[in-house]
Design an enzyme around this catalytic site. Structure first.
Site, PDB file in Angstrom:
ATOM      1  N   HIS A  45      47.556 -10.678 -16.742  1.00 49.85           N
ATOM      2  CA  HIS A  45      46.265 -11.315 -16.176  1.00 49.85           C
ATOM      3  C   HIS A  45      45.380 -11.266 -17.313  1.00 49.85           C
ATOM      4  CE1 HIS A  45      42.519 -11.821 -14.028  1.00 49.85           C
ATOM      5  NE2 HIS A  45      42.059 -10.603 -14.277  1.00 49.85           N
TER       6      HIS A  45
ATOM      7  N   HIS B 155      37.892  -6.967 -19.430  1.00 49.37           N
ATOM      8  CA  HIS B 155      36.837  -7.276 -18.428  1.00 49.37           C
ATOM      9  C   HIS B 155      37.097  -6.326 -17.054  1.00 49.37           C
ATOM     10  CE1 HIS B 155      40.226  -9.742 -16.972  1.00 49.37           C
ATOM     11  NE2 HIS B 155      39.749  -9.581 -15.904  1.00 49.37           N
TER      12      HIS B 155
ATOM     13  N   GLU C 147      35.975  -1.220 -14.261  1.00 52.75           N
ATOM     14  CA  GLU C 147      36.337  -1.551 -12.866  1.00 52.75           C
ATOM     15  C   GLU C 147      37.452  -0.741 -12.311  1.00 52.75           C
ATOM     16  OE1 GLU C 147      36.718  -5.267 -10.121  1.00 52.75           O
ATOM     17  OE2 GLU C 147      35.177  -5.371 -11.798  1.00 52.75           O
ATOM     18  N   ASP C 148      38.564  -0.877 -12.949  1.00 54.76           N
ATOM     19  CA  ASP C 148      39.818  -0.574 -12.332  1.00 54.76           C
ATOM     20  C   ASP C 148      40.512   0.724 -13.032  1.00 54.76           C
ATOM     21  OD1 ASP C 148      39.813  -2.881 -10.601  1.00 54.76           O
ATOM     22  OD2 ASP C 148      40.878  -4.000 -12.046  1.00 54.76           O
TER      23      ASP C 148
END
Length: 194
Positions: free
Chosen positions: A42, A68, A72-73
Site C-alpha cells: 500500500h 503516512h 497512526e498505525d
C-alpha cells in the site's frame, strides 16, 4: 518499482526514499491490509501513483507518502519521524495522521474533525492523502466487511473527492472510480460528479 523511477527521481533522492521505505518496513513489520496483502505494498503504491501518474518528484512528499501511516498505525512517534526525516516530512505526515479521540470525543467525531481539517492542508499533504485513499479505494470490493465498503465509499465521495478537484489527474481518476464503485452508495444509486 524503484527501477521504474530512476528516470524521474535523482539518485540522491532515491537513496533518501530507500531510507524512508526501510524505516516504514521496520515499523509496519508484518502488518497486512484488510484483504491480506503486505502493508508495504500500500505504501509503495501511494508513491507509485505520485511518481508515475501525477509526476511528483518532491522527495519530501514522496517520503511522507511512504511514512503516512507509521505514526497512526505503529508505535512510532512524530518525534522519531522528525528526527530521522526532518521538519517538512514530519509536518506532512502529521497532516495525514488521524489523531486519537480527545477526552469526551467519539471516534466518529475525531474522524470527522480530521477529514474537515484536510480542507486546509498544504498541497503536499493533499497529494499524499489523495494517493493514500486511491490505493485504499481502488480495491474496495475486496474489503471483508460490506458495511465498511459502503461507509468508506460514502466518506470518500463526501470528504476526499472534493479535495481532488484542484488536481486534474486525481479529479479525473476519482470521477471514474466514483462511477465504477457507485453500487456502494447506500440506496444503490449514485449521482454523477459535478
Amino acid at each position: 518499482m524503484r527501477e521504474r523511477w530512476v528516470r524521474q527521481i535523482a539518485d540522491p533522492d532515491l537513496v533518501l526514499l530507500d531510507e524512508a521505505v526501510e524505516f516504514a518496513v521496520r515499523w509496519h513489520g508484518n502488518q497486512t491490509r484488510p484483504a491480506g496483502e503486505p502493508y508495504v505494498e500500500h505504501l509503495l503504491e501511494a508513491v507509485c501513483v505520485l511518481v508515475e501518474a501525477v509526476g511528483t518528484t518532491d522527495i519530501d512528499v514522496l517520503r511522507a507518502a511512504v511514512l503516512h501511516d507509521v505514526v497512526e498505525d505503529t508505535e512510532c512517534s512524530p518525534e522519531e519521524v522528525r528526527e530521522r526525516f526532518g521538519d517538512r516530512v514530519a509536518v506532512l505526515v502529521d497532516w495525514v495522521t488521524k489523531p486519537a479521540p480527545t477526552e469526551g470525543q467519539t471516534r466518529e467525531e475525531a474522524r470527522a474533525a480530521y477529514l474537515a481539517r484536510l480542507q486546509h492542508a498544504p498541497d503536499g499533504a493533499l497529494l499524499v492523502k489523495l494517493a493514500d485513499r486511491l490505493s485504499n479505494v481502488q480495491r474496495l470490493d475486496t474489503h471483508p466487511r460490506p458495511a465498511k465498503r459502503r461507509s468508506y465509499y460514502q466518506e470518500t465521495v463526501r470528504s476526499i473527492v472534493p479535495l481532488a478537484q484542484s488536481h486534474p489527474w486525481f479529479r479525473q481518476w476519482y470521477a471514474v472510480w466514483r462511477e465504477t464503485f457507485g453500487h456502494l452508495a447506500v440506496d444503490g444509486a449514485h449521482a454523477r460528479p459535478q
